[in-house]
Design a protein around this motif. Structure first.
Motif, PDB file in Angstrom:
ATOM      1  N   ASP A  78      -3.955 -17.270 115.067  1.00  0.00           N
ATOM      2  CA  ASP A  78      -3.884 -16.360 116.233  1.00  0.00           C
ATOM      3  C   ASP A  78      -2.527 -16.503 116.929  1.00  0.00           C
ATOM      4  O   ASP A  78      -1.882 -15.518 117.306  1.00  0.00           O
ATOM      5  CB  ASP A  78      -4.957 -16.717 117.275  1.00  0.00           C
TER       6      ASP A  78
ATOM      7  N   THR B 240       1.169 -13.995 116.749  1.00  0.00           N
ATOM      8  CA  THR B 240       1.819 -13.512 117.977  1.00  0.00           C
ATOM      9  C   THR B 240       3.290 -13.925 117.998  1.00  0.00           C
ATOM     10  O   THR B 240       4.170 -13.129 118.357  1.00  0.00           O
ATOM     11  CB  THR B 240       1.084 -14.064 119.224  1.00  0.00           C
TER      12      THR B 240
ATOM     13  N   VAL C 279      -2.559 -16.055 124.678  1.00  0.00           N
ATOM     14  CA  VAL C 279      -3.331 -15.940 123.424  1.00  0.00           C
ATOM     15  C   VAL C 279      -4.504 -16.904 123.562  1.00  0.00           C
ATOM     16  O   VAL C 279      -4.497 -18.003 122.992  1.00  0.00           O
ATOM     17  CB  VAL C 279      -2.457 -16.287 122.201  1.00  0.00           C
TER      18      VAL C 279
END
Ligand code: NAP
Length: 251
Positions: A220, A224, A243
């Motif tokens: 994740d 980003t 995030v």
């Protein structure tokens, strides 16, 4: 175009996940950390990756990275600061008097600022003149703790310290066409951060704080970082990107 990407903490957790993303995009990697065995294992799975063992809490460590990069590649296109931690896994100094709360506070705060702020500042300053201009990217890994605290305060404060540094850097490097951004993850599993792991109750609590009901993954955060380093994010600078499944909002 093949870019040169320097990733501190690139041997494990979020840094390694970022390394995998950049390698998949065809970039060449420089992986930095203190444990050479960890770096070599990571480099072995990433074609062309260069492991550079260095302790980034020291000017000499940062200089070693800068000299290696200068001698091998010349410029740095992307600098990702993944190195850090809450100090829980660092060896306690033998002389620390654990019954003295002021000594304990001094130790925790100094350690966290060295691990999280100084590592990023020294490596940035060592490489600052080598950042590709235009097009360079500097990416810091902060934490939800910078917004919500972390128990002792020391880890959270050391992450929060990265924000104004990143903002000032974004101002200073903007005219060179370099962007500077920060990513603030929440609870992320499958990294070295929590050592042997969290007690089940604590894990449940952290997951329950997210709006999407799941822990974060190293991927994740890595995706980003990869996007912020892309051409597509060229007009994004001086930002902190959360995030953490919305956990910073609280329930
Ligand atoms: N996991 C989470 O829930 C979470 C949440 C928010 C933010 N973060 C942040 O995300 C970043 C990555 O952490 P992670 O979760 O992926 O844990 P990790 O697997 O423990 O990664 C931390 C990395 O930093 C390196 N490092 C630590 N001190 C260093 C130093 N003095 N010089 C050079 N390298 C150093 C470590 O390698 P060596 O020990 O070999 O040096 C390690 O590879 C950290 O900044 C952490 O604070 C993590």
């Amino acid at each position: 175009m093949t870019r040169t990407v320097v990733i501190s903490g690139g041997g494990s957790g979020i840094g390694l996940a970022a390394a995998r993303c950049f390698a998949a995009g065809g970039d060449r990697l420089v992986l930095v950390g203190r444990r050479s065995g960890v770096l070599e294992r990571a480099a072995a799975e990433l074609p062309g990756a260069l492991p550079v063992p260095a302790d980034l809490t020291t000017p000499d460590g940062a200089r070693t990275v800068a000299e290696t990069v200068a001698g091998t590649f010349g410029a740095v296109d992307v600098l990702v600061h993944g190195a850090g931690g809450n100090g829980g896994l660092e060896p306690a100094p033998g002389a620390l008097d654990a019954s003295d709360p002021l000594r304990v506070a001094e130790h925790r705060w100094t350690l966290n600022f060295r691990l999280n702020a100084l590592t990023a500042v020294l490596l940035t300053e060592a490489l600052r003149d080598r950042l590709a201009s235009p097009g360079g990217r500097v990416l810091f890994v902060s934490s939800i703790a910078a917004y919500r605290g972390s128990g002792s305060g020391a880890y959270a404060a050391s992450k929060a310290a990265l924000h104004p540094y990143a903002f000032e850097l974004a101002r200073a490097l903007g005219p060179r066409g370099v962007t500077v951004n920060v990513v603030a993850p929440g609870y992320v599993e499958d990294t070295g951060f929590f050592g042997a792991g969290l007690p089940a109750e604590r894990r449940e609590h952290l997951v329950a704080e997210t709006l999407n009901g799941r822990p974060g993954t190293p991927g994740d955060v890595a995706e980003t970082l990869h996007w912020l380093a892309s051409h597509a994010a060229g007009h994004v600078t001086g930002q902190v990107v959360q995030v953490n499944g919305g956990a910073q909002l609280g329930r």
